[in-house]
Design a protein around this motif. Sequence first.
Motif, PDB file in Angstrom:
ATOM      1  N   THR A  45       1.081  -1.087  -0.004  1.00 20.90           N
ATOM      2  CA  THR A  45       0.138  -0.045  -0.040  1.00 20.90           C
ATOM      3  C   THR A  45       0.815   1.325  -0.286  1.00 20.90           C
ATOM      4  O   THR A  45       0.619   2.224  -0.820  1.00 20.90           O
ATOM      5  N   PHE A  46       2.078   1.265   0.853  1.00 19.94           N
ATOM      6  CA  PHE A  46       2.839   2.268   0.916  1.00 19.94           C
ATOM      7  C   PHE A  46       3.414   2.499  -0.638  1.00 19.94           C
ATOM      8  O   PHE A  46       3.337   3.808  -1.140  1.00 19.94           O
ATOM      9  N   GLY A  47       3.857   1.523  -1.334  1.00 13.49           N
ATOM     10  CA  GLY A  47       4.523   1.504  -2.690  1.00 13.49           C
ATOM     11  C   GLY A  47       3.195   2.324  -3.436  1.00 13.49           C
ATOM     12  O   GLY A  47       3.702   3.085  -4.600  1.00 13.49           O
ATOM     13  N   ARG A  48       1.938   1.970  -3.588  1.00 15.93           N
ATOM     14  CA  ARG A  48       1.046   2.457  -4.396  1.00 15.93           C
ATOM     15  C   ARG A  48       0.658   3.882  -3.900  1.00 15.93           C
ATOM     16  O   ARG A  48       0.705   4.578  -5.021  1.00 15.93           O
ATOM     17  N   ILE A  49       0.561   4.186  -2.773  1.00 10.77           N
ATOM     18  CA  ILE A  49       0.120   5.700  -2.486  1.00 10.77           C
ATOM     19  C   ILE A  49       1.482   6.510  -2.681  1.00 10.77           C
ATOM     20  O   ILE A  49       1.227   7.758  -3.399  1.00 10.77           O
ATOM     21  N   PHE A  50       2.509   6.138  -2.556  1.00  6.65           N
ATOM     22  CA  PHE A  50       3.848   6.917  -2.874  1.00  6.65           C
ATOM     23  C   PHE A  50       4.707   6.702  -3.945  1.00  6.65           C
ATOM     24  O   PHE A  50       5.691   7.105  -4.063  1.00  6.65           O
ATOM     25  N   ARG A  51       3.762   6.225  -5.132  1.00  3.92           N
ATOM     26  CA  ARG A  51       4.423   6.028  -6.541  1.00  3.92           C
ATOM     27  C   ARG A  51       4.582   7.157  -7.053  1.00  3.92           C
ATOM     28  O   ARG A  51       3.988   8.479  -6.856  1.00  3.92           O
ATOM     29  N   PRO A  52       5.621   7.332  -8.008  1.00  2.00           N
ATOM     30  CA  PRO A  52       6.128   8.797  -8.505  1.00  2.00           C
ATOM     31  C   PRO A  52       4.817   9.399  -9.146  1.00  2.00           C
ATOM     32  O   PRO A  52       5.167  10.654  -9.129  1.00  2.00           O
ATOM     33  N   THR A  53       3.932   8.977  -9.821  1.00  2.00           N
ATOM     34  CA  THR A  53       2.902   9.792 -10.154  1.00  2.00           C
ATOM     35  C   THR A  53       2.177  10.612  -9.092  1.00  2.00           C
ATOM     36  O   THR A  53       1.697  11.861  -9.444  1.00  2.00           O
ATOM     37  N   ASN A  54       2.008   9.786  -8.097  1.00  2.00           N
ATOM     38  CA  ASN A  54       1.279  10.562  -6.790  1.00  2.00           C
ATOM     39  C   ASN A  54       2.235  11.588  -6.191  1.00  2.00           C
ATOM     40  O   ASN A  54       1.770  12.699  -5.815  1.00  2.00           O
ATOM     41  N   LEU A  55       3.391  11.216  -6.105  1.00  2.00           N
ATOM     42  CA  LEU A  55       4.580  12.334  -5.639  1.00  2.00           C
ATOM     43  C   LEU A  55       4.490  13.404  -6.638  1.00  2.00           C
ATOM     44  O   LEU A  55       4.596  14.758  -5.986  1.00  2.00           O
ATOM     45  N   GLU A  56       4.443  13.402  -7.854  1.00  2.00           N
ATOM     46  CA  GLU A  56       4.256  14.417  -8.822  1.00  2.00           C
ATOM     47  C   GLU A  56       3.187  15.466  -8.540  1.00  2.00           C
ATOM     48  O   GLU A  56       3.147  16.508  -8.539  1.00  2.00           O
ATOM     49  N   LEU A  57       1.961  14.489  -8.277  1.00  2.00           N
ATOM     50  CA  LEU A  57       0.676  15.424  -8.100  1.00  2.00           C
ATOM     51  C   LEU A  57       0.956  16.280  -6.823  1.00  2.00           C
ATOM     52  O   LEU A  57       0.693  17.429  -6.633  1.00  2.00           O
ATOM     53  N   LEU A  58       1.392  15.703  -5.772  1.00  2.00           N
ATOM     54  CA  LEU A  58       1.870  16.324  -4.471  1.00  2.00           C
ATOM     55  C   LEU A  58       2.513  17.540  -4.620  1.00  2.00           C
ATOM     56  O   LEU A  58       2.294  18.561  -4.225  1.00  2.00           O
ATOM     57  N   GLU A  59       3.788  17.284  -5.349  1.00  2.00           N
ATOM     58  CA  GLU A  59       4.571  18.402  -5.676  1.00  2.00           C
ATOM     59  C   GLU A  59       3.949  19.563  -6.501  1.00  2.00           C
ATOM     60  O   GLU A  59       3.991  20.688  -6.300  1.00  2.00           O
ATOM     61  N   ALA A  60       3.121  19.098  -7.413  1.00  2.00           N
ATOM     62  CA  ALA A  60       2.494  20.320  -8.436  1.00  2.00           C
ATOM     63  C   ALA A  60       1.332  20.955  -7.527  1.00  2.00           C
ATOM     64  O   ALA A  60       1.198  22.246  -7.811  1.00  2.00           O
TER      65      ALA A  60
END
Length: 135
Positions: A45-60
């Motif tokens: 679950t950690f890997g799914r939530i913090f995958r690169p596409t989600n981290l990109e969304l958080l940063e944006a």
Amino acid sequence: MTRTLHITIGTRPDRSDLADTLGAIDADEAVEPNPSRLCIESLATFGRIFRPTNLELLEAIVEHEPESIRELARLVERHPPEVTENVHELADYGLIELEDEGRAKRPTVWYDEFEFSGDVPLRGLDPDSDTPVAP
């Protein structure tokens, strides 16, 4: 002041002082704020939530403060339905909030950084499901 979200994997937060804290609130006493915590149930679950596409969304979201999910999708150059799905997953875990802005939902982030802690076993896990494997 830096706002930190404390994240653990596979452990539950210590709530042993919850009764005392609730009693103090009921008695109108001052209560020290506890750090904000998120417990992720498994490594998968950690890997799914913090995958690169989600981290990109958080940063944006933090950098551009978009007015809507559609605007966020334009910023990351992805299709709105995909971004909507990812944004709702992040919101379900409390990593972002969705504020009503008319008909649109505005994604916001309330913290400045993550702090990760917890034990991650390297033996006895099925890498696809995080279910312990019998030896």
